[in-house]
Design a protein around this motif. Structure first.
Motif, PDB file in Angstrom:
ATOM      1  N   ARG B  29       0.841  -1.206   0.000  1.00 16.73           N
ATOM      2  CA  ARG B  29       0.000   0.000   0.000  1.00 16.73           C
ATOM      3  C   ARG B  29       0.874   1.252   0.000  1.00 16.73           C
ATOM      4  N   CYS B  33       0.825   4.328  -2.646  1.00 18.10           N
ATOM      5  CA  CYS B  33       0.622   5.736  -2.263  1.00 18.10           C
ATOM      6  C   CYS B  33       1.771   6.621  -2.752  1.00 18.10           C
ATOM      7  N   TRP B  39      -1.832   6.417  -6.200  1.00 24.70           N
ATOM      8  CA  TRP B  39      -2.369   5.063  -6.154  1.00 24.70           C
ATOM      9  C   TRP B  39      -1.820   4.298  -7.342  1.00 24.70           C
ATOM     10  N   GLU B  85      -7.192   3.144  -4.041  1.00 25.96           N
ATOM     11  CA  GLU B  85      -7.565   3.262  -5.450  1.00 25.96           C
ATOM     12  C   GLU B  85      -8.995   3.804  -5.562  1.00 25.96           C
TER      13      GLU B  85
END
Lengths: 404, 381
Positions: B29, B33, B39, B85
Motif C-alpha cells: 500500500r 501511495c 495510487w 484506489e
C-alpha cells in the motif's frame, strides 16, 4: 441477508400485540408506563391472564406449559410485553428457576414446582449474593450441613429482590466447607437448595435503596431445616446449575422494547410545555441527545437480532458471549432513558412526591410525571450492577471473545 | 431475519480478501501511495480482473450485476486493507448514476470501460459555499447546440484529479438553493475551459478543485438533465452507506491489530493485555465496533428503500454511529499502542486517519445528528 421479519412473524407480532394490549388491565399499564411496578396482586393477576392464554412461560418445553415458539417469536413476545408497558413475568421463577428445574431437577420437583411457577402460585426469590460474595459469587459462605434427612442452613443472603413477597427462595449454599480451603476449588462445594420462606429460622430485613423504594432485602438463616428432597441435582454441583442460570439470565437483558417505549414517551412529553413553559422540543441540544439515544437504541436492537439469528441456528448451544454486549449496552440505554427523563423534569425533579402531596392530601407540585423521574433515575443505576456487573461482562468479552 | 451471506456472496468475500492479502499488504500500500497519482494503476487493473471495478455494473454491460450485499462484501474488504484506489467514485458513485440514469449512449460508452478498468470517473457535486447541501448549486448549465455549457466551481471532488470524465451537478433553472432545476451532466475532463487543481487528502486519498468556464457538456440522462437532485441524493446516500461499511472493515482490522499488540507488548514483565484496565478498553472498542457494524448493515440494506426520507434517515443515523465509533476506535487504538501508534511506519495511525476522514466526508456525526433531530422520531414500530 435479510433484515425483515417474515410474513408469519409479522402476523405473529400482530396477534401478540393485540392480545397483550386488550388483556392488560389499564391500571397496571399506567403504573408501568409511569415508571412504577405492579403490586404483588397485580403481578399475580397479569401472570394468570397470560397463563390462561398459555403464554406465561413461553420459552419452557411444551410439556411444562411452553409454547414451542422459535427464538425469534420469543424475542418478539418479550418486545411486545415491554412495548405495551406490561409487567415482565416474574423472572425468578419463570426465567431463572424454571429452566434449572426442567433441566436438572428430578421428576417430583418438576411436577411439584413447575406448574405453580407458571401460574404464579408460588412467588420465588433468588438467594445468591451474600455480603461477602457479590461478583465473586463462588466465595459464598451460607452453610448447609446434612443432618439425617434435612440440611441445616445458616448464613445470610442479600440484595434479595422482593423477598418480602416470596413464598420460596432458591439458594446457593456451601455443602462442603473444605472446598474453601487453599488448594481446593471453591466452586466445587456449592449446592442448589429450594427453601420454603415460612420455615422457622428465616428472617427478612428490608433494605431501602437510594430511590427511596424497598425492592431488596437481607435474608438471614438461623438453623433452618430444609428437607433433603429440596436439593436440586447433585450435592456440590450447584455451581454448574448457577452458571447455567446466569447464562440464561443474560438473554433478553437488553430490554430494548422497554427503553424504546421510554424514549417514545420522552418525545411525547417534549411536544408539550408544562407549568406554562415552552415545549422541550424547542431545545435543540436536548433533542439531539434524544436523537442520539434513538440511534444507539437502533444499533443495539439490530445487534440483538444478529445475536439472536446466531442463537437460533444453534438453540441448545452455550450462551453466546456476544450477549455481554447486549447486557452492557442495554443497561446503558436503560439508564440513558432515565437520565433524559430526569433532565426533562428540570427543577421539578427535586420534588419528593410523598412529602409534597400525598401525606397532606395537597395538590401535586409540578407535573405529575416529573416527581418519579429522580427515583427512577436513581433506581436504574442497579441495571449495570445486577445480572453480572458491566465490569464482569467486560471480563467475559475480554476472555471469551478477544482471547485475553 | 437472516444475516448470513449466500454461498456465492461468501465466495466473493473470500476472493476479495485473498486478493487483498496478496496485493495489498502495508508495504505494498505504501508503494502504491508513493506513485505520482497517489495510487497504483497496476493494482486497479488487477481489481478489474477479479471483477471488483464492475461489481455493481449490470450484467447487460458486462459487469457482475451485484447488489447491496455484494457492495457490502467488497467495501468491508477494501476498508480493512485501506485501499486508496478510486473504487468509490468510479465503481460505485458514477457506475450507479450511469447505470440508473445515463443515456444508452453514455452507458454503452462508459460502463464496459468501468468493468475493464480503463475508465476513471468522478462525481463533482460539492460547492464551497455549502459543501454538505447538494441542493445549493451555483454552477449553471445552459443549452448550447445539442448539448450544454457549464460555468462554475466544484470543490472536494474525490479522485477528480485522475478522472477522465466527471459527472457534474449544475443548475438549469431556479435560484441557488432551489431543490428544483438541478441537472446532472457528463463532462470530459480534457474539455476546453475545465481547470483542475489536484491535491492529496489526509488519508492518502486524492481530490481536486474543479473550475468550469464555458465547458461543453452532455446531459447524463434525459430525466436527470432537468431534475437530477433526487438521483444525486440517492447516490450520495449510497456513497455514505458504502463508507460506513468501509469504516467497519477498517475498525475491525484496527481492533484486531490493537488486541494483538496488547497480547504481544511486554512491560513490567507481563503482556500489557494482562492488565484489566486495558482489557476493558479493548472490550469497549469491541462493543462500539459491533454496534457500528449493525448500523452499517442497516444503512446498506436501506440503500434501495423506495421512500427517500426513510432511506436517508437510516443512512444518516448510521453515519452518526459510525462517525462516533470511528473516532473512538481511532483514538483508543492510538492510546493503547503508545508511541508506536504515533508513527507513519505503523498501520494503526493510517486506520485512524481514514476513519477520521470518513467521519468528515458528506457530513460528520454532529452534522447528521443535528439534521435528524429536526426530523422526528427514529424509533421503529
Amino acid at each position: 441477508m435479510d433484515m425483515q421479519l417474515t410474513a408469519d412473524e409479522v402476523a405473529f407480532r400482530k396477534e401478540v400485540r393485540s392480545f397483550i394490549r386488550s388483556a392488560l388491565p389499564t391500571q397496571i399499564r399506567d403504573k408501568v408506563a409511569a415508571g412504577g411496578y405492579g403490586s404483588r396482586d397485580e403481578m399475580i393477576e397479569w401472570t394468570r391472564i397470560l397463563h390462561a392464554k398459555g403464554w406465561s412461560v413461553p420459552h419452557w418445553p411444551v410439556q411444562w406449559g411452553g409454547t414451542g415458539w422459535s427464538p425469534m417469536q420469543l424475542a418478539i413476545f418479550d418486545d411486545e410485553i415491554q412495548l405495551a408497558n406490561a409487567p415482565q413475568p416474574l423472572a425468578f421463577g419463570v426465567n431463572m428457576l424454571g429452566p434449572v428445574l426442567y433441566t436438572f431437577g428430578n421428576e417430583a420437583q418438576k411436577a411439584r414446582f413447575l406448574p405453580r411457577i407458571a401460574n404464579l402460585d408460588d412467588w420465588w426469590c433468588q438467594g445468591f449474593s451474600e455480603p461477602g460474595a457479590g461478583s465473586d459469587l463462588a466465595s459464598l459462605k451460607t452453610s448447609a450441613r446434612l443432618e439425617g434427612n434435612a440440611y441445616i442452613v445458616n448464613g445470610q443472603k442479600t440484595w434479595t429482590t422482593l423477598a418480602q413477597y416470596a413464598e420460596w427462595i432458591f439458594c446457593l449454599v456451601r455443602t462442603d466447607p473444605e472446598s474453601l480451603q487453599p488448594g481446593r476449588k471453591k466452586q466445587e462445594g456449592i449446592s442448589f437448595l429450594l427453601i420454603d420462606m415460612k420455615t422457622k429460622g428465616i428472617t427478612v430485613r428490608p433494605i431501602q435503596t437510594i430511590d427511596g423504594g424497598v425492592e431488596v432485602n437481607e435474608v438471614f438463616f438461623d438453623d433452618v431445616r430444609v428437607p433433603v428432597e429440596n436439593l436440586v441435582g447433585q450435592e456440590n454441583r450447584g455451581w454448574d446449575y448457577a452458571k447455567f442460570l446466569l447464562g440464561n439470565e443474560r438473554n433478553g437483558i437488553a430490554r430494548t422494547g422497554a427503553t424504546k417505549e421510554k424514549l417514545r414517551r420522552i418525545r411525547q412529553l417534549a411536544q408539550n410545555g408544562y407549568e406554562g413553559g415552552p415545549p422541550r422540543a424547542h431545545d435543540r441540544r436536548f433533542m439531539e441527545k434524544l436523537t442520539a439515544a434513538e440511534i444507539e437504541l437502533r444499533a443495539l436492537e439490530i445487534t440483538q437480532w444478529r445475536v439472536l439469528a446466531r442463537v437460533a441456528k444453534n438453540p441448545k448451544g452455550k450462551p453466546d458471549p456476544a450477549s455481554s454486549i447486549l447486557k452492557i449496552k442495554g443497561s446503558q440505554m436503560q439508564q440513558c432513558a432515565t437520565e433524559l427523563l430526569l433532565e426533562m423534569a428540570g427543577p421539578y425533579a427535586m420534588v419528593r412526591k410523598s412529602s409534597a402531596s400525598d401525606a397532606h392530601n395537597q395538590p401535586p407540585v409540578g407535573p405529575e410525571w416529573a416527581a418519579v423521574t429522580a427515583p427512577q433515575y436513581f433506581n436504574y443505576r442497579k441495571v449495570s450492577i445486577y445480572g453480572g456487573s458491566n465490569e464482569i461482562q467486560r471480563n467475559i468479552i475480554a476472555k471469551a471473545i478477544l482471547g485475553f | 431475519m437472516n444475516f448470513d451471506l449466500s454461498e456465492d456472496q461468501q465466495l466473493l468475500k473470500d476472493t476479495f480478501e485473498r486478493f487483498l492479502k496478496q496485493t495489498y499488504g502495508f508495504e505494498q500500500r505504501k508503494a502504491a501511495c508513493a506513485k505520482p497519482e497517489g495510487w497504483s494503476h497496476d493494482i486497479w487493473r488487477e481489481m478489474a480482473e477479479i471483477g471488483l471495478t464492475g461489481l455493481l455494473v449490470p450484467e447487460a454491460h458486462g459487469g457482475f450485476g451485484g447488489g447491496k450485499v455484494e457492495a457490502m462484501v467488497a467495501l468491508e474488504a477494501l476498508g480493512s486493507a485501506l485501499v486508496v484506489e478510486p473504487f468509490l467514485p468510479t465503481a460505485v458513485l458514477c457506475a450507479h448514476l450511469i447505470a440508473k440514469h445515463g443515456t444508452t449512449a453514455i452507458a454503452e460508452e462508459y460502463l464496459p470501460k468501468i468493468v475493464d478498468g480503463s475508465a476513471l470517473l468522478a462525481l463533482a457535486h460539492m460547492e464551497r459555499q455549502a459543501p454538505l447541501d447538494p441542493a445549493n448549486v451555483a454552477t449553471t448549465a445552459k443549452p448550447s447546440g445539442d448539448g450544454y455549457v457549464l460555468n462554475g466551481e466544484k470543490t472536494l471532488v474525490l479522485h477528480g484529479d485522475s478522472a477522465q470524465a466527471l459527472i457534474v451537478s449544475a443548475r438549469v433553472a431556479g435560484n441557488q438553493t432551489d431543490r428544483a432545476g438541478i441537472g446532472l451532466f457528463l463532462v470530459d475532463a480534457k474539455a476546453s475551459g475545465l481547470k483542475r487543481q489536484a491535491y492529496a487528502t489526509q488519508d492518502n486519498g486524492r481530490a481536486a478543485e474543479i473550475s468550469l468556464y464555458d465547458v461543453p457538456a452532455r446531459a447524463l440522462g434525459e430525466a436527470v438533465a432537468k431534475d437530477g437532485l433526487l438521483a444525486l441524493e440517492a447516490t450520495i446516500d449510497l456513497g455514505m452507506a458504502c463508507i460506513c461499511v468501509e469504516a467497519v472493515g477498517a475498525m475491525a482490522a484496527l481492533h484486531a491489530l490493537t488486541v494483538d499488540y496488547l497480547k504481544m507488548r511486554k512491560q513490567f514483565g507481563l503482556p500489557i493485555g494482562a492488565f484489566q484496565v486495558l482489557q476493558h478498553r479493548a472490550a469497549d472498542m469491541y462493543i462500539a465496533l459491533e454496534l457500528a457494524r449493525s448500523m452499517a448493515i442497516s444503512a446498506m440494506m436501506s440503500t434501495d428503500e423506495p421512500d427517500a426520507h426513510k432511506r436517508h434517515q437510516a443512512i444518516a443515523a448510521a453515519k452518526v454511529q459510525i462517525g462516533r465509533a470511528g473516532m473512538m476506535l481511532g483514538e483508543e487504538a492510538t492510546q493503547l499502542h503508545g508511541g508506536i501508534g504515533m508513527t507513519m511506519e505503523y498501520a494503526s495511525g493510517h486506520y485512524f486517519k481514514r476513519l477520521t476522514m470518513i467521519d468528515a466526508q458528506w457530513g460528520d456525526a454532529d452534522h447528521h445528528l443535528g439534521q435528524l433531530a429536526r426530523q422526528g422520531s427514529l424509533l421503529s414500530d
